[in-house]
Design a protein around this motif. Structure first.
Motif, PDB file in Angstrom:
ATOM      1  N   PHE A  76     102.619  68.067  91.799  1.00 33.85           N
ATOM      2  CA  PHE A  76     102.932  66.915  92.654  1.00 33.85           C
ATOM      3  C   PHE A  76     102.190  65.669  92.174  1.00 33.85           C
ATOM      4  O   PHE A  76     102.770  64.575  92.096  1.00 33.85           O
ATOM      5  CB  PHE A  76     102.566  67.215  94.109  1.00 33.85           C
ATOM      6  CG  PHE A  76     102.674  66.018  95.018  1.00 33.85           C
ATOM      7  CD1 PHE A  76     103.903  65.581  95.471  1.00 33.85           C
ATOM      8  CD2 PHE A  76     101.539  65.309  95.405  1.00 33.85           C
ATOM      9  CE1 PHE A  76     104.015  64.461  96.296  1.00 33.85           C
ATOM     10  CE2 PHE A  76     101.634  64.195  96.229  1.00 33.85           C
ATOM     11  CZ  PHE A  76     102.874  63.773  96.675  1.00 33.85           C
ATOM     12  N   VAL A  77     100.902  65.822  91.849  1.00 32.94           N
ATOM     13  CA  VAL A  77     100.121  64.688  91.374  1.00 32.94           C
ATOM     14  C   VAL A  77     100.672  64.181  90.044  1.00 32.94           C
ATOM     15  O   VAL A  77     100.817  62.968  89.836  1.00 32.94           O
ATOM     16  CB  VAL A  77      98.633  65.073  91.252  1.00 32.94           C
ATOM     17  CG1 VAL A  77      97.836  63.939  90.600  1.00 32.94           C
ATOM     18  CG2 VAL A  77      98.052  65.386  92.624  1.00 32.94           C
ATOM     19  N   GLN A  78     100.994  65.097  89.139  1.00 28.33           N
ATOM     20  CA  GLN A  78     101.552  64.697  87.852  1.00 28.33           C
ATOM     21  C   GLN A  78     102.859  63.939  88.030  1.00 28.33           C
ATOM     22  O   GLN A  78     103.084  62.897  87.395  1.00 28.33           O
ATOM     23  CB  GLN A  78     101.771  65.935  86.982  1.00 28.33           C
ATOM     24  CG  GLN A  78     100.483  66.569  86.487  1.00 28.33           C
ATOM     25  CD  GLN A  78     100.721  67.865  85.747  1.00 28.33           C
ATOM     26  OE1 GLN A  78     101.488  68.714  86.200  1.00 28.33           O
ATOM     27  NE2 GLN A  78     100.056  68.042  84.615  1.00 28.33           N
ATOM     28  N   ASN A  79     103.744  64.439  88.906  1.00 27.43           N
ATOM     29  CA  ASN A  79     105.031  63.774  89.139  1.00 27.43           C
ATOM     30  C   ASN A  79     104.827  62.406  89.791  1.00 27.43           C
ATOM     31  O   ASN A  79     105.563  61.447  89.483  1.00 27.43           O
ATOM     32  CB  ASN A  79     105.923  64.645  90.028  1.00 27.43           C
ATOM     33  CG  ASN A  79     106.391  65.909  89.331  1.00 27.43           C
ATOM     34  OD1 ASN A  79     106.444  65.953  88.097  1.00 27.43           O
ATOM     35  ND2 ASN A  79     106.715  66.941  90.095  1.00 27.43           N
ATOM     36  N   SER A  80     103.850  62.302  90.684  1.00 23.41           N
ATOM     37  CA  SER A  80     103.571  61.019  91.348  1.00 23.41           C
ATOM     38  C   SER A  80     103.089  59.984  90.342  1.00 23.41           C
ATOM     39  O   SER A  80     103.500  58.815  90.383  1.00 23.41           O
ATOM     40  CB  SER A  80     102.519  61.211  92.449  1.00 23.41           C
ATOM     41  OG  SER A  80     102.976  62.091  93.447  1.00 23.41           O
ATOM     42  N   ILE A  81     102.216  60.391  89.432  1.00 27.20           N
ATOM     43  CA  ILE A  81     101.722  59.474  88.400  1.00 27.20           C
ATOM     44  C   ILE A  81     102.858  59.076  87.460  1.00 27.20           C
ATOM     45  O   ILE A  81     102.995  57.898  87.093  1.00 27.20           O
ATOM     46  CB  ILE A  81     100.553  60.114  87.633  1.00 27.20           C
ATOM     47  CG1 ILE A  81      99.317  60.196  88.539  1.00 27.20           C
ATOM     48  CG2 ILE A  81     100.224  59.309  86.371  1.00 27.20           C
ATOM     49  CD1 ILE A  81      98.139  60.938  87.942  1.00 27.20           C
ATOM     50  N   ASP A  82     103.695  60.045  87.088  1.00 29.29           N
ATOM     51  CA  ASP A  82     104.853  59.734  86.224  1.00 29.29           C
ATOM     52  C   ASP A  82     105.742  58.685  86.874  1.00 29.29           C
ATOM     53  O   ASP A  82     106.232  57.764  86.192  1.00 29.29           O
ATOM     54  CB  ASP A  82     105.670  61.003  85.958  1.00 29.29           C
ATOM     55  CG  ASP A  82     105.000  61.939  84.966  1.00 29.29           C
ATOM     56  OD1 ASP A  82     104.071  61.491  84.252  1.00 29.29           O
ATOM     57  OD2 ASP A  82     105.408  63.115  84.899  1.00 29.29           O
ATOM     58  N   GLN A  83     105.946  58.792  88.190  1.00 29.28           N
ATOM     59  CA  GLN A  83     106.798  57.834  88.884  1.00 29.28           C
ATOM     60  C   GLN A  83     106.154  56.450  88.904  1.00 29.28           C
ATOM     61  O   GLN A  83     106.849  55.428  88.734  1.00 29.28           O
ATOM     62  CB  GLN A  83     107.076  58.310  90.308  1.00 29.28           C
ATOM     63  CG  GLN A  83     108.108  57.458  91.049  1.00 29.28           C
ATOM     64  CD  GLN A  83     109.454  57.431  90.343  1.00 29.28           C
ATOM     65  OE1 GLN A  83     110.031  58.468  90.033  1.00 29.28           O
ATOM     66  NE2 GLN A  83     109.959  56.223  90.075  1.00 29.28           N
ATOM     67  N   LEU A  84     104.844  56.385  89.096  1.00 23.58           N
ATOM     68  CA  LEU A  84     104.148  55.094  89.083  1.00 23.58           C
ATOM     69  C   LEU A  84     104.248  54.434  87.706  1.00 23.58           C
ATOM     70  O   LEU A  84     104.364  53.205  87.607  1.00 23.58           O
ATOM     71  CB  LEU A  84     102.677  55.291  89.478  1.00 23.58           C
ATOM     72  CG  LEU A  84     102.428  55.623  90.952  1.00 23.58           C
ATOM     73  CD1 LEU A  84     100.978  56.056  91.165  1.00 23.58           C
ATOM     74  CD2 LEU A  84     102.750  54.421  91.847  1.00 23.58           C
ATOM     75  N   ILE A  85     104.212  55.232  86.665  1.00 23.40           N
ATOM     76  CA  ILE A  85     104.378  54.699  85.302  1.00 23.40           C
ATOM     77  C   ILE A  85     105.795  54.148  85.128  1.00 23.40           C
ATOM     78  O   ILE A  85     105.999  53.047  84.600  1.00 23.40           O
ATOM     79  CB  ILE A  85     104.065  55.788  84.264  1.00 23.40           C
ATOM     80  CG1 ILE A  85     102.575  56.132  84.289  1.00 23.40           C
ATOM     81  CG2 ILE A  85     104.475  55.336  82.858  1.00 23.40           C
ATOM     82  CD1 ILE A  85     102.207  57.358  83.478  1.00 23.40           C
ATOM     83  N   LYS A  86     106.789  54.902  85.600  1.00 23.43           N
ATOM     84  CA  LYS A  86     108.181  54.449  85.518  1.00 23.43           C
ATOM     85  C   LYS A  86     108.389  53.162  86.309  1.00 23.43           C
ATOM     86  O   LYS A  86     109.204  52.313  85.937  1.00 23.43           O
ATOM     87  CB  LYS A  86     109.123  55.536  86.033  1.00 23.43           C
ATOM     88  CG  LYS A  86     109.225  56.740  85.124  1.00 23.43           C
ATOM     89  CD  LYS A  86     110.099  57.831  85.743  1.00 23.43           C
ATOM     90  CE  LYS A  86     110.127  59.070  84.853  1.00 23.43           C
ATOM     91  NZ  LYS A  86     110.892  60.179  85.489  1.00 23.43           N
ATOM     92  N   ASP A  87     107.637  53.020  87.417  1.00 21.58           N
ATOM     93  CA  ASP A  87     107.754  51.820  88.255  1.00 21.58           C
ATOM     94  C   ASP A  87     106.972  50.634  87.689  1.00 21.58           C
ATOM     95  O   ASP A  87     106.960  49.554  88.293  1.00 21.58           O
ATOM     96  CB  ASP A  87     107.240  52.121  89.669  1.00 21.58           C
ATOM     97  CG  ASP A  87     108.129  53.097  90.418  1.00 21.58           C
ATOM     98  OD1 ASP A  87     109.291  53.279  90.006  1.00 21.58           O
ATOM     99  OD2 ASP A  87     107.663  53.691  91.415  1.00 21.58           O
ATOM    100  N   GLY A  88     106.277  50.840  86.564  1.00 24.35           N
ATOM    101  CA  GLY A  88     105.544  49.758  85.921  1.00 24.35           C
ATOM    102  C   GLY A  88     104.156  49.502  86.471  1.00 24.35           C
ATOM    103  O   GLY A  88     103.526  48.489  86.128  1.00 24.35           O
TER     104      GLY A  88
END
Length: 299
Positions: free
Chosen positions: A279-291
């Motif tokens: 969950f933490v990894q996916n959350s960080i990945d999404q923040l990266i995608k969001d810039g």
């Protein structure tokens, strides 16, 4: 003088099964601490102090010194069981560290400026660091401290009930008390806490403490005095822990200091169990995608 970030990283992470403080969660193995320090530098902190066990120091230096060199001043201090440093001659047996409030005392010799305390394994988001820097630079005094208040609805886990320090706030936005709710969860679209086998609702926006505090160095003497009393009162209770909210509770109830509850709408996430990691990894990945963060944090 820029404020300092004090990171609590001496815990053993027994439930997680390994040293989660230096486990990789970002796409290039970045730790949660990496993102915390990245946000802190961006917000305007001038120094980071790691509170660790002495046996961890080589691991921490190998991971953080190369990437932080030239970016922010770094120091390491050690949390230990030696009570003689506080003038306590009596030998007191301990099964575990004395707790988070005891941990911050480890920084009293190196922190001379307003500072913020955070957990190593919690992802807080840039907004919290930016607001804390503003408070420490513009509002903090020896009798006016702060705590970042997260919306309880943005701190829950998909893996079961959580414990949260629910903040009771007065009309001026200052802390009146922190009430520990040990079983908080979502049920049928409503957030509830359980007490004596009954369920009580909590509003989504209810502020809670996630251990993100702002102080001046004056708090060290206050904390040391409180710890001496706590240690002797609990010498026969080897599991008793001296937590930071105990400092806040003492200062508020004695009218010695106020704690401004600074609200943030950021999503909080952290790791307690191995199951939390994806969950933490996916959350960080999404923040990266969001810039919000670069894919390679320190390049």
């Amino acid at each position: 003088m820029k404020p300092t970030l004090l990171i609590l990283a001496a815990g053993m992470a027994s439930r997680y099964g390994s040293m989660k403080q230096i486990d990789g969660f970002g796409p290039n193995g970045e730790t949660i601490i990496d993102y915390s320090i990245y946000d802190a530098i961006k917000a305007g902190f001038g120094k980071v102090v790691f509170i660790i066990k002495e046996e961890f120091v080589d691991n921490f230096k190998a991971i953080f010194d190369p990437k932080l060199k030239g970016r922010i001043e770094v120091d390491y201090v050690f949390q230990n069981f030696d009570l003689k440093q506080f003038g306590i001659e009596e030998e007191i047996y301990r099964e575990k560290p004395w707790g988070t409030a005891h941990a911050i005392l480890s920084g009293r010799k190196v922190v001379k400026e307003p500072f913020c305390v955070i957990n190593a394994d919690d992802f807080y988001g840039f907004d919290a660091y930016e607001k804390m820097v503003h408070f420490l630079n513009a509002e903090a005094t020896d009798s006016n401290y702060s705590i970042i208040g997260y919306q309880i609805g943005k701190t829950l886990s998909d893996f079961g009930a959580v414990s949260r320090g629910v903040c009771k706030v007065d009309a001026s936005g200052n802390l009146e008390e922190i009430i520990e709710r040990t079983k908080v969860y979502e049920k049928d679209g409503t957030i509830v806490y359980e007490e004596n086998e009954k369920e009580y609702p909590l509003a989504y926006e209810t502020p809670v403490s996630m251990n993100f505090w702002g102080f001046t160095p004056a708090v060290f003497k206050i904390t040391e005095d409180l710890f001496k009393v706590f240690a002797l009162e609990n010498k026969n209770n080897p599991k008793a822990e001296f937590f930071i909210p105990l400092i806040g509770e003492n200062l508020v109830k004695s009218n010695t200091a106020t704690f401004k509850v600074v609200p943030t709408s950021n999503q909080w996430f952290g790791v307690t169990y191995k199951e939390d990691k994806p969950f933490v990894q996916n959350s960080i990945d999404q923040l990266i995608k969001d810039g919000m963060y670069p894919e390679s944090l320190w390049s």
